[in-house]
Design a protein around this motif. Structure first.
Motif, PDB file in Angstrom:
ATOM      1  N   GLU A  43      41.174  49.141  43.174  1.00  0.00           N
ATOM      2  CA  GLU A  43      40.511  48.168  42.021  1.00  0.00           C
ATOM      3  C   GLU A  43      40.366  49.161  41.006  1.00  0.00           C
ATOM      4  OE1 GLU A  43      40.155  45.384  42.085  1.00  0.00           O
ATOM      5  OE2 GLU A  43      40.074  44.477  44.243  1.00  0.00           O
ATOM      6  N   ASP A  48      40.603  43.880  37.065  1.00  0.00           N
ATOM      7  CA  ASP A  48      39.447  42.707  36.664  1.00  0.00           C
ATOM      8  C   ASP A  48      39.931  42.097  35.466  1.00  0.00           C
ATOM      9  OD1 ASP A  48      38.285  43.253  39.203  1.00  0.00           O
ATOM     10  OD2 ASP A  48      36.546  44.463  38.131  1.00  0.00           O
ATOM     11  N   ARG A  51      42.981  39.740  36.092  1.00  0.00           N
ATOM     12  CA  ARG A  51      42.675  38.505  36.555  1.00  0.00           C
ATOM     13  C   ARG A  51      41.761  37.580  35.744  1.00  0.00           C
ATOM     14  NH1 ARG A  51      40.560  42.696  40.986  1.00  0.00           N
ATOM     15  NH2 ARG A  51      42.369  42.629  42.390  1.00  0.00           N
ATOM     16  N   GLU A  52      41.002  37.871  34.778  1.00  0.00           N
ATOM     17  CA  GLU A  52      40.317  37.116  33.770  1.00  0.00           C
ATOM     18  C   GLU A  52      41.288  36.510  33.048  1.00  0.00           C
ATOM     19  OE1 GLU A  52      37.414  39.157  31.767  1.00  0.00           O
ATOM     20  OE2 GLU A  52      36.419  39.813  33.372  1.00  0.00           O
TER      21      GLU A  52
END
Length: 464
Positions: A43, A48, A51-52
């Motif tokens: 991760e 992130d 993914r946004e």
């Protein structure tokens, strides 16, 4: 209107999607409407961010992470043939696309600038991206590091310009056909792929030959390898060559570089006119990167005085002499330098920017092959520091080589009179630095691996 997405890139699956080069391409494709998916080892904020943007990102590498309707798998040279997702793609008949081919497809139909060289690519690409954006030209860009300003390594813009970092390490920059290309320097590196300077020159010649007819090569007039390459290219027809640098023969000539703390004031002569602007990072090598960016923008038709003003708004890129913080009167700065030339340049820049301060370095060698070939020069570079801690080699994509350890660097450093200590456990570094540092010192974490993670830990230990 965004350029059409090639059919092969409509549903791409990226193996190692969190990497600097891979994530940038994935972000642009997601912005253009592709259904992006991929996997990464762990991760991260990059995962992130993807993914946004609507991308599907899975952690770890497993065959079932690959959707059967993927249009292709995108790989870099670091992905091994036995990767389970790549093997599954072969079973399903899903084509593998190299990262460079994916990037080349994004540049199709746009006016592209490709930034190449052994050192300085990320900084120079970033400078161009920031300057062109500041002028309202809304470029697209793909960079090997995150900008300190916009905080990203890639952007899909509505303008006609695409700025890309062009990687010579695996010859993948041969895939691009730019309108303007920059060659900052030419040195022997990436020893697993290049056996000699002749091979390096041949590779850069192929890159230069890819510039579109009537296009422009912007190249250093100072660096020995670049000068040699220029001589080899002078006979090419249809290629405009613009040199830049401190040499009296340079087409875009640096008149003066004036250090001002952690910034520099640069005066250049362009078409007989003097222009002065500020570069927000210290050191003449970064100032010269800015001049290369200026020359490339002018070659694309952007007025020089506008570019000079816009370059003054550049605030840096992560890991390129990036200030991580200050604690107990000690500043901690992060450097991506991992080749001896880069190390020497960054250490000299910090010396020039902070006269009277002690310079303490935490260095992590990058790659066994590079250490085998250049370990002596790395050690000699560390002699510019007041004291250094040297970590074990960060292997990245390589397997160990018998007899190649950080001791090669340490021995050379000590032979050069340097104060060097080996540290084999990264967990010991914050305490060791806290025990060495005193108010007014500068601590530089240096290397292309995970040494960057130590900055916050060192600051926390200094504060305790």
């Amino acid at each position: 209107m965004a350029p059409a997405i090639p059919t092969a890139m409509e549903r791409p699956h990226f193996i190692g999607i969190g990497g600097a080069g891979m994530s940038g391409i994935a972000k642009i494709l997601a912005r253009r409407g592709a259904r992006v998916a991929g996997s990464d080892a762990k991760e991260s904020p990059t995962a992130d961010a993807l993914r946004e943007l609507g991308a599907t990102v899975r952690i770890g590498h497993a065959a079932d992470h690959l959707a059967e309707d993927a249009s292709c798998v995108v790989v870099s040279s670091a992905i091994r043939a036995d990767n389970p997702e790549l093997a599954r793609a072969a079973e399903l008949g899903i084509p593998a696309v190299h990262r460079s081919d994916a990037l080349a497809s994004l540049m199709t139909g746009l006016r592209s600038i490709a930034v190449a060289g052994t050192h300085g690519k990320t900084t120079t690409t970033s400078m161009l991206a920031v300057a062109l954006s500041g002028l309202g030209l809304d470029p697209s860009y793909a960079i090997g590091g995150d900008l300190a300003g916009p905080g990203t390594n890639a952007r899909h813009g509505a303008g006609e310009i695409f700025v890309a970092e062009a990687d010579e390490s695996d010859r993948s920059f041969h895939k691009y056909a730019p309108e303007v290309a920059i060659v900052l320097n030419v040195e022997l590196d990436h020893h697993a792929n290049y056996a000699s300077m002749d091979e390096i020159y041949e590779s850069f010649e192929i890159f230069a030959d890819r510039i579109v007819s009537g296009g422009t090569l912007v190249i250093s007039a100072d660096q020995q390898g670049a000068v040699e390459l220029t001589g080899r290219l002078r006979t090419r027809s249809g290629l405009n060559i613009v040199t830049y640098g401190e040499s009296d023969s340079a087409d875009v000539r640096v008149h003066k570089i004036t250090p001002r703390g952690l910034t520099s004031e640069v005066t250049v002569v362009v078409d007989g006119r003097f222009l002065t602007f500020t570069v927000s990072v210290p050191g003449s090598h970064y100032a010269l990167n800015a001049v290369a960016a200026l020359a490339a923008g002018v070659a694309l038709g952007v007025p020089a005085h506008n570019l000079a003003a816009a370059l003054g708004k550049y605030t840096g890129v992560k890991r390129r002499l990036q200030l991580k913080g200050e604690a107990a009167g000690v500043q901690v700065i992060d450097s991506y330098a991992h080749h001896p030339t880069e190390m020497t340049a960054d250490l000299a820049a910090m010396r020039g920017a902070s006269a009277g301060s002690r310079l303490l370095v935490v260095f992590q060698p990058h790659l066994f092959s590079r250490t085998q070939e250049l370990g002596k020069e790395m050690g000699q570079a560390l002699a510019l520091a007041d004291a250094s801690l040297v970590l074990d080699i960060y292997p990245a994509r390589e397997d160990p080589i018998d007899g190649v350890t950080s001791e090669l660097i340490i021995a050379a450093a000590r032979a050069s009179g340097a104060d060097v200590t080996a540290v084999h456990d990264m967990a010991d570094v914050p305490g060791a630095v806290a025990g060495m540092a005193r108010p007014g010192d500068l601590v530089l974490t240096m290397g292309a691996g995970d040494v960057t993670d130590l900055g916050p830990e060192i600051l926390a230990r200094l504060s305790s």
